[in-house]
Design an enzyme around this catalytic site. Structure first.
Site, PDB file in Angstrom:
ATOM      1  N   LYS A 199       0.803  -1.222   0.000  1.00  0.00           N
ATOM      2  CA  LYS A 199       0.000   0.000   0.000  1.00  0.00           C
ATOM      3  C   LYS A 199       0.841   1.280   0.000  1.00  0.00           C
ATOM      4  CE  LYS A 199      -4.317  -1.620   2.031  1.00  0.00           C
ATOM      5  NZ  LYS A 199      -5.257  -1.582   3.136  1.00  0.00           N
ATOM      6  N   ASP A 220     -10.253   2.988   1.939  1.00  0.00           N
ATOM      7  CA  ASP A 220     -10.440   2.368   3.265  1.00  0.00           C
ATOM      8  C   ASP A 220     -11.011   3.386   4.254  1.00  0.00           C
ATOM      9  OD1 ASP A 220      -9.490  -0.196   2.681  1.00  0.00           O
ATOM     10  OD2 ASP A 220      -7.418   0.303   3.176  1.00  0.00           O
TER      11      ASP A 220
HETATM   12  P1  NAP Z   1      -0.234  -4.676   8.621  1.00  0.00           P
HETATM   13  O1  NAP Z   1       0.097  -3.442   7.860  1.00  0.00           O
HETATM   14  O2  NAP Z   1       0.623  -5.891   8.486  1.00  0.00           O
HETATM   15  O3  NAP Z   1      -0.319  -4.257  10.185  1.00  0.00           O
HETATM   16  C1  NAP Z   1      -0.698  -5.167  11.176  1.00  0.00           C
HETATM   17  C2  NAP Z   1      -0.520  -4.540  12.558  1.00  0.00           C
HETATM   18  O4  NAP Z   1      -0.919  -5.532  13.529  1.00  0.00           O
HETATM   19  C3  NAP Z   1       0.922  -4.178  12.885  1.00  0.00           C
HETATM   20  O5  NAP Z   1       0.934  -3.090  13.788  1.00  0.00           O
HETATM   21  C4  NAP Z   1       1.391  -5.454  13.596  1.00  0.00           C
HETATM   22  O6  NAP Z   1       2.488  -5.253  14.454  1.00  0.00           O
HETATM   23  C5  NAP Z   1       0.186  -5.794  14.414  1.00  0.00           C
HETATM   24  N1  NAP Z   1       0.153  -7.201  14.815  1.00  0.00           N
HETATM   25  C6  NAP Z   1       0.252  -8.295  14.022  1.00  0.00           C
HETATM   26  N2  NAP Z   1       0.168  -9.422  14.765  1.00  0.00           N
HETATM   27  C7  NAP Z   1       0.030  -9.017  16.070  1.00  0.00           C
HETATM   28  C8  NAP Z   1      -0.097  -9.718  17.301  1.00  0.00           C
HETATM   29  N3  NAP Z   1      -0.100 -11.062  17.366  1.00  0.00           N
HETATM   30  N4  NAP Z   1      -0.235  -8.984  18.434  1.00  0.00           N
HETATM   31  C9  NAP Z   1      -0.239  -7.639  18.392  1.00  0.00           C
HETATM   32  N5  NAP Z   1      -0.114  -6.907  17.241  1.00  0.00           N
HETATM   33  C10 NAP Z   1       0.013  -7.607  16.094  1.00  0.00           C
HETATM   34  O7  NAP Z   1      -1.708  -5.179   8.267  1.00  0.00           O
HETATM   35  P2  NAP Z   1      -2.972  -4.237   7.919  1.00  0.00           P
HETATM   36  O8  NAP Z   1      -3.019  -3.939   6.474  1.00  0.00           O
HETATM   37  O9  NAP Z   1      -2.951  -3.103   8.877  1.00  0.00           O
HETATM   38  O10 NAP Z   1      -4.175  -5.244   8.226  1.00  0.00           O
HETATM   39  C11 NAP Z   1      -4.533  -5.570   9.541  1.00  0.00           C
HETATM   40  C12 NAP Z   1      -5.822  -6.399   9.519  1.00  0.00           C
HETATM   41  O11 NAP Z   1      -6.897  -5.595   9.039  1.00  0.00           O
HETATM   42  C13 NAP Z   1      -5.766  -7.621   8.589  1.00  0.00           C
HETATM   43  O12 NAP Z   1      -6.472  -8.675   9.203  1.00  0.00           O
HETATM   44  C14 NAP Z   1      -6.494  -7.162   7.351  1.00  0.00           C
HETATM   45  O13 NAP Z   1      -7.087  -8.230   6.630  1.00  0.00           O
HETATM   46  C15 NAP Z   1      -7.562  -6.277   7.978  1.00  0.00           C
HETATM   47  N6  NAP Z   1      -8.077  -5.258   7.041  1.00  0.00           N
HETATM   48  C16 NAP Z   1      -9.423  -5.262   6.834  1.00  0.00           C
HETATM   49  C17 NAP Z   1      -9.972  -4.307   6.004  1.00  0.00           C
HETATM   50  C18 NAP Z   1     -11.449  -4.295   5.783  1.00  0.00           C
HETATM   51  O14 NAP Z   1     -11.905  -3.639   4.852  1.00  0.00           O
HETATM   52  N7  NAP Z   1     -12.209  -4.970   6.618  1.00  0.00           N
HETATM   53  C19 NAP Z   1      -9.153  -3.349   5.371  1.00  0.00           C
HETATM   54  C20 NAP Z   1      -7.782  -3.386   5.617  1.00  0.00           C
HETATM   55  C21 NAP Z   1      -7.258  -4.358   6.461  1.00  0.00           C
HETATM   56  P3  NAP Z   1       3.979  -5.667  13.950  1.00  0.00           P
HETATM   57  O15 NAP Z   1       4.323  -4.709  12.866  1.00  0.00           O
HETATM   58  O16 NAP Z   1       4.778  -5.558  15.183  1.00  0.00           O
HETATM   59  O17 NAP Z   1       3.842  -7.088  13.417  1.00  0.00           O
END
Ligand code: NAP
Length: 289
Positions: free
Chosen positions: A66, A102
Site C-alpha cells: 500500500k 479504506d
Molecule cells: P499490517 O500493515 O501488516 O499491520 C498489522 C498490525 O498488527 C501491525 O501493527 C502489527 O504489528 C500488528 N500485529 C500483528 N500481529 C500481532 C499480534 N499477534 N499482536 C499484536 N499486534 C500484532 O496489516 P494491515 O493492512 O494493517 O491489516 C490488519 C488487519 O486488518 C488484517 O487482518 C487485514 O485483513 C484487515 N483489514 C481489513 C480491512 C477491511 O476492509 N475490513 C481493510 C484493511 C485491512 P507488527 O508490525 O509488530 O507485526
C-alpha cells in the site's frame, strides 16, 4: 477489448474481492475481469507493466504494497496523500491516480452498520499498520475527541501518530496518544475503560494463520458500553468480538468496511453507482463457502 482489474498484494489466497467485484461488473454488464495479481515483494517492480497496459482499468492494493505502490503512480488523491497509503489505483487517460477508499469505507461502516459517529468519539485502535492508518485518518477527519494507538512496537504507533497528526490534526482538535499493547500496560487499560469506539486493526483472530484464539486485551478490559469493531471479517464472529459481546458491547466486524471500500473503488473505476447490496450478498456467500 475486455478491460482488466485486479488486486495487487501477497499473499492473496483467501481474498474475496474478486467474487464481489466481478459480481458487480457482471450485474452492470461491464466488460471487465477482476483477478488476483499475487505479487511478492521481490517481483513488485513487474507491476509497472500491468498498470501501463492498454487494457488496464484499475486495481486494489493490499498488504504489503500500500505504500510502495505510490512510486508507480502519477498522482495521489487527498486521502491517499493524508494517510500515506493507497488501496485503489484508477486510470484516467494516460495517468494513474492513487486513492484510499479504506477511510471512507470505515466511516460508512461505522455510520450505517455500527450506527455510530466518529465526531467527538474517544477511539482506541489496536495495531499500527496500514489498516490502522486508515482508521486513525478517519477519526481525525471526522473530528474525534481523542485517538489512542496501541501497538506491541510503540515506536510504530508513534511514527503513525506523528505522521498523520502533522497532516490531519493541524489545529490539535483531537488528542493523540500512544500506548503499548501488553496485558500490564496501565495506559492501555485506562484508554480501554474510557473509549467509545475500540478497533482491532491487527490480523489477530483471522481464520487462517494468526491463532484464532489469541487475545489482544484481557477480557475484563473490553469496554461494555463501547462499539467494538474488528477489521477481520473471517470468521464473522472473531474471538475478540465474541468476548466483547459477552461483556455487553455492541460489535461490528470488518465485512461492511470491506464492501464499502470496494464499492467506492468500483465507482471510481466505472463511473457507475456500485450495487452495494449485491456485492455484500456475493461476499457473504463466498465466506459461507
Ligand atoms: P499490517 O500493515 O501488516 O499491520 C498489522 C498490525 O498488527 C501491525 O501493527 C502489527 O504489528 C500488528 N500485529 C500483528 N500481529 C500481532 C499480534 N499477534 N499482536 C499484536 N499486534 C500484532 O496489516 P494491515 O493492512 O494493517 O491489516 C490488519 C488487519 O486488518 C488484517 O487482518 C487485514 O485483513 C484487515 N483489514 C481489513 C480491512 C477491511 O476492509 N475490513 C481493510 C484493511 C485491512 P507488527 O508490525 O509488530 O507485526
Amino acid at each position: 477489448m475486455s478491460q482488466q482489474l485486479g488486486l495487487i498484494g501477497f499473499p492473496l489466497g483467501h481474498s474475496i474481492s474478486p467474487v464481489f467485484q466481478q459480481a458487480a461488473l457482471d450485474a452492470l454488464g461491464i466488460d471487465a475481469r477482476y483477478e488476483l495479481w499475487e505479487t511478492p515483494r521481490e517481483r513488485f517492480s513487474e507491476i509497472s507493466a500491468r498498470l501501463r497496459a492498454p487494457d488496464f482499468l484499475g486495481a486494489n492494493v493490499t498488504i504489503p504494497h500500500k505504500q510502495e505502490i505510490r512510486a508507480y503512480l502519477d498522482e495521489l488523491d487527498p486521502t491517499a496523500r493524508a494517510t500515506g497509503a493507497v488501496n485503489t489505483v484508477v486510470r484516467d487517460g494516460d495517468r494513474l491516480i492513487g486513492h484510499n477508499t479504506d477511510v471512507a469505507g470505515f466511516i460508512r461502516a461505522m455510520r450505517v452498520d455500527g450506527r455510530h459517529e466518529l465526531v467527538e468519539a474517544r477511539v482506541l485502535v489496536l495495531g499500527a499498520g496500514g489498516a490502522a492508518r486508515a482508521i486513525v485518518a478517519a477519526a481525525l477527519l471526522e473530528g474525534a475527541n481523542s485517538v489512542t494507538v496501541a501497538a506491541r512496537r510503540p515506536e510504530q504507533a508513534r511514527a503513525l501518530v506523528g505522521e498523520l497528526g502533522a497532516r490531519l490534526n493541524l489545529n490539535q482538535q483531537t488528542s493523540l496518544e500512544v500506548t503499548g499493547l501488553s496485558a500490564d500496560d496501565e495506559d492501555l487499560a485506562e484508554a480501554a475503560a474510557e473509549c467509545d469506539v475500540l478497533v482491532n486493526a491487527t490480523p489477530v483472530g483471522m481464520a487462517w494463520g494468526h491463532g484464532g484464539e489469541s487475545h489482544l486485551l484481557a477480557p475484563e478490559l473490553l469496554p461494555p458500553a463501547a462499539l467494538v469493531c474488528d477489521l477481520v471479517y473471517n470468521p464473522p464472529l472473531t474471538p475478540f468480538l465474541r468476548l466483547a459481546a459477552d461483556r455487553g458491547a455492541s460489535i461490528l466486524n470488518g465485512l461492511p468496511m470491506l464492501i464499502y471500500q470496494g464499492a467506492a473503488a468500483f465507482e471510481r473505476w466505472t463511473g457507475r453507482p456500485a450495487p452495494v447490496d449485491l456485492m455484500r450478498r456475493a461476499a457473504e456467500e463466498a465466506l459461507r463457502g
